[in-house]
Design an enzyme around this catalytic site. Structure first.
Site, PDB file in Angstrom:
ATOM      1  N   PHE A 136      42.853  38.454  24.850  1.00 28.97           N
ATOM      2  CA  PHE A 136      42.990  37.069  25.300  1.00 28.97           C
ATOM      3  C   PHE A 136      44.267  36.928  26.118  1.00 28.97           C
ATOM      4  CE2 PHE A 136      43.496  32.541  25.212  1.00 28.97           C
ATOM      5  CZ  PHE A 136      42.228  32.003  24.991  1.00 28.97           C
ATOM      6  N   GLY A 138      44.985  34.364  29.690  1.00 26.37           N
ATOM      7  CA  GLY A 138      45.070  32.943  30.017  1.00 26.37           C
ATOM      8  C   GLY A 138      43.892  32.143  29.502  1.00 26.37           C
ATOM      9  N   PHE A 271      36.373  48.592  27.089  1.00 25.75           N
ATOM     10  CA  PHE A 271      36.761  50.002  27.000  1.00 25.75           C
ATOM     11  C   PHE A 271      38.168  50.179  26.431  1.00 25.75           C
ATOM     12  CE2 PHE A 271      34.005  50.941  31.001  1.00 25.75           C
ATOM     13  CZ  PHE A 271      32.859  50.757  30.245  1.00 25.75           C
ATOM     14  N   ARG A 403      37.027  18.425  37.595  1.00 25.91           N
ATOM     15  CA  ARG A 403      35.917  18.711  36.689  1.00 25.91           C
ATOM     16  C   ARG A 403      36.114  17.992  35.363  1.00 25.91           C
ATOM     17  NH1 ARG A 403      35.069  24.512  33.872  1.00 25.91           N
ATOM     18  NH2 ARG A 403      37.128  23.897  33.140  1.00 25.91           N
ATOM     19  N   TYR A 460      29.883  30.598  46.789  1.00 23.33           N
ATOM     20  CA  TYR A 460      30.381  29.920  45.589  1.00 23.33           C
ATOM     21  C   TYR A 460      29.714  28.547  45.517  1.00 23.33           C
ATOM     22  CZ  TYR A 460      33.834  28.730  41.990  1.00 23.33           C
ATOM     23  OH  TYR A 460      34.447  28.402  40.805  1.00 23.33           O
TER      24      TYR A 460
END
Length: 553
Positions: A136, A138, A271, A403, A460
C-alpha cells in the site's frame, strides 16, 4: 513541503471537494436525467464517510508479536480507523463501498516497515504465519489493486510503505536518483529540486501516488511525450520477495538476456514489494508554455495528433478532447466569455469543436520557442492562446475533487482507459462509447487522447449518469464489463491504470494462456506460498501448483 496524506477513514479524494455551479447542474439534468431534487440537495455526503463497521482482526497473536519484533512497537496497527483507511483504493466503486454501499474488504492489520530490510523480514513472517500481504502506497488504485483480499490465507495485512520516504542518493553526472518506494511524488520532486532535477512524472494521481506505486503499475504521466512513461525512467529496482531480496539494473542498457526490470515494473505487488527505484531524472524546466487550440471534429483532431507523433514533434504534453468532453468543459466553465468563444469558433468554421492542449517544457525561452515551432508547423487549428492552456494546467488535479462533488449530488461518475493503434482509434472509441451508453442509458460519455505514440494512442473515457440508488455498484460494474468486452480484441485492457482485480479476467485475451502460465511460473519462483497480493494481476486464486481455477481460462 506537501502535507502527507493520512490514510485514515476515506470516502473522497481529500477532505475538501470541488463544487458544481448552477449552470452546470442544469446542463447535467438535461443530459443525464439527474433528478432536480437530488441535484438541489444540500446534503453533500462527499465529506461524510459513512464507514461500515470493520470485522474483528483475524491476525493471530503470534503473527502480531512476530511482526512487532520486525517493525517495532506501534507499527502494527489493528485499530478500526487504520484498517478502514487502507480498505481499497479510490475508484468510484471503492468510494461507494467506503460509504457503506457494499461489502468492503478490510485488512486485519496495517504494518508500517521503516526500511527495505524490514520489508523482507515482514514477508518472511507472513509466509511463516500464512498471512497475505497487500502493498500500500498512496492508495490511488482504481482497478482493485490494493483491495485487501486474503485468498486462502489465514489473515491479510496492508503493508503501508509510507515510512520508506527517503531520497537515498543522487548521481548528477549520470542524472539518476535512488528513491524509496513510499515517497510521494510531490515530496520526491521537492527533494530533487535543490539538485536542479525532477522526476518529470505528473499523472492525475500525482498529489497522492508514490514512486513504488508508479513502478508497480506502469504509470504514465501527462508529459509522457516529453519525459516518457514511468517504465522508461526506471534504471534499477530493489525488490523484497518471500524468498529473498532481488536487485536489478547495473547499466543504462544491457544485452545480458531479457530485461528483467520490466518483469518487475507492472507486477502490481504480485511478485514482490518494490522498496527502492533508481530513476532517470531530468533537469527542472526553466520555462513551461501551455496553449489551447481547437480543431473541427474528432477525425481531424486525431489525425493532427497522429501526424505530430509520426513526425516525432509531439509537445511534451499533448491532449485532445472529443466533442463531448469539450462540451462538458465549456458547460462547466459557462459565462458570457464561453458564449463569445462559441460564436467565434462558428465564425471560423468550427462546427464540432475538439479542444487540443499542447504544453512544452525547456531550459530556456529559446528552446521552448523552437520546440513549439516544430510542433505547430503545418498544424491547422484555431489558437485560443495561453490563457486556456494555463487554465487547463492549473485545474489539472481538480478531476478527483469534481468527481467527489458529482457523487455528492447523485451522479455515477467513473473513468476507464485503453490504447490501440492509429488505424483502430476511432473504431475503439465508438465501440466503448456504444457499450457504455447501452449499459447506462441516458448518460454522457467523454473521451480524450492523453498519450500518443508513433503507432497509436491511449483513449481515456469518463462516463456520467444518474446514479441508480437501488444498486449503484452493480450499475457501474455492468457498464465497466460491457466496456471491457468492447475493448477486448481492439485494444489493451489497460494503458496505465494497471490490471488489479478488475481487469484480471480480461488479461488472458491479451497475453494468451501461455502468457498467464509464464506469469504464474514467475510467481511460483518468487512467492512460492502465494502470500503476495492475492487476486491481483493473475486471475483466480494462486496456489503452489499454479492457478487454482483452470476453468476460469
Amino acid at each position: 513541503m506537501t502535507e502527507r496524506i493520512d490514510h485514515t477513514l476515506r470516502g473522497s479524494w481529500t477532505t475538501t471537494t470541488g463544487s458544481i455551479p448552477p449552470h452546470a447542474l442544469k446542463w447535467l439534468r438535461a443530459r443525464t436525467g439527474l433528478a432536480d431534487s437530488r441535484a438541489d440537495s444540500r446534503d453533500d455526503r462527499v465529506a461524510e464517510v459513512r464507514a461500515p463497521g470493520s470485522p474483528e482482526s483475524a491476525l493471530s497473536e503470534a503473527a502480531h508479536a512476530a511482526l512487532d519484533a520486525v517493525v517495532g512497537p506501534g507499527y502494527v496497527r489493528v485499530d478500526r480507523d487504520s484498517r478502514l483507511g487502507r480498505a481499497g483504493g479510490l475508484s468510484y466503486v471503492d468510494l461507494l463501498r467506503q460509504r457503506g454501499a457494499g461489502d468492503l474488504a478490510v485488512p486485519d492489520a496495517v504494518v508500517l516497515p521503516a526500511s527495505p530490510d524490514q520489508v523482507t523480514e515482514v514477508l518472511k513472517v507472513c509466509v511463516e504465519h500464512d498471512v497475505a500481504v497487500v502493498p500500500f502506497g498512496g492508495g490511488t488504485s482504481v482497478v482493485g489493486g490494493v483491495n485487501a483480499l486474503r485468498g486462502d490465507k489465514a489473515a491479510v495485512i496492508a503493508l503501508d510503505l509510507h515510512r520508506l520516504d527517503k531520497l537515498v542518493s543522487v548521481d548528477p553526472v549520470s542524472r539518476t536518483a535512488v528513491l524509496q518506494a513510499g515517497l510521494p511524488a510531490p515530496q520526491a520532486d521537492q527533494l530533487l529540486a535543490p539538485h536542479g532535477l525532477t522526476i518529470g512524472h505528473v499523472p492525475q494521481s500525482y498529489e497522492r501516488a508514490t514512486i513504488g506505486g508508479f513502478a508497480a503499475t506502469r504509470s504514465a504521466g501527462q508529459a509522457s511525450s516529453g519525459y516518457g512513461r514511468f517504465e522508461d525512467m526506471v534504471e534499477g529496482l530493489r525488490l523484497a520477495t518471500p524468498v529473498g531480496e532481488w536487485r536489478l539494473g547495473r547499466a543504462p542498457a544491457s544485452a545480458a538476456g531479457p530485461d528483467l526490470k520490466q518483469l518487475v515494473v507492472g507486477s502490481e505487488g504480485a511478485f514482490g514489494v518494490i522498496t527502492e527505484v533508481t530513476l532517470r531524472v531530468r533537469p527542472l524546466p526553466e520555462v513551461e508554455r501551455y496553449e489551447g487550440f481547437v480543431v473541427d471534429g474528432w477525425a481531424r483532431g486525431s489525425a493532427v495528433v497522429r501526424e505530430l507523433a509520426q513526425r516525432r514533434v509531439l509537445a511534451d504534453v499533448t491532449r485532445l478532447s472529443d466533442v463531448d468532453e469539450t462540451e462538458v468543459s465549456l458547460a462547466l466553465a459557462g459565462g458570457w466569455k464561453i458564449d463569445a468563444l462559441k460564436a467565434y469558433l462558428r465564425a471560423r468554421g468550427v462546427r464540432q469543436p475538439c479542444l487540443l492542449i499542447l504544453g512544452w517544457h525547456g531550459g530556456s525561452k529559446g528552446e521552448v520557442k523552437r520546440k513549439r515551432a516544430e510542433t505547430l508547423r503545418g498544424v491547422k487549428a484555431v489558437s485560443l492562446g495561453t490563457a486556456l492552456g494555463e487554465a487547463w494546467r492549473h485545474g489539472r488535479f481538480n478531476g478527483p475533487r469534481q468527481r467527489d462533488a458529482l457523487m455528492g449530488i447523485g451522479v455515477c461518475v467513473e473513468t476507464l482507459e485503453t490504447a490501440t493503434h492509429w488505424s483502430k482509434v476511432s473504431e475503439l472509441r465508438t465501440a466503448v462509447r456504444e457499450a457504455l451508453v447501452d449499459a447506462l442509458g441516458e448518460c454522457v460519455v467523454m473521451c480524450h487522447i492523453s498519450h500518443a505514440y508513433e503507432t497509436g494512442a491511449s483513449l481515456y473515457f469518463t462516463a456520467l449518469a444518474a446514479r441508480d440508488a437501488a444498486d449503484p455498484i452493480g450499475q457501474w460494474q455492468v457498464a465497466k464489463a460491457a466496456a471491457s468486452e468492447a475493448i477486448t480484441g481492439l485494444g489493451t485492457i489497460s494503458h496505465h491504470h494497471a490490471v488489479g482485480a478488475d481487469h484480471a479476467p480480461y488479461l488472458e485475451a491479451e497475453i494468451g494462456g501461455l502468457g498467464l502460465d509464464v506469469l504464474a511460473s514467475v510467481k511460483r519462483t518468487l512467492d512460492p506460498t502465494g502470500v503476495l497480493n492475492p487476486g491481483k494481476l493473475i486471475a483466480g486464486d494462486f496456489n503452489p501448483a499454479g492457478l487454482a481455477s483452470p476453468g476460469d481460462r
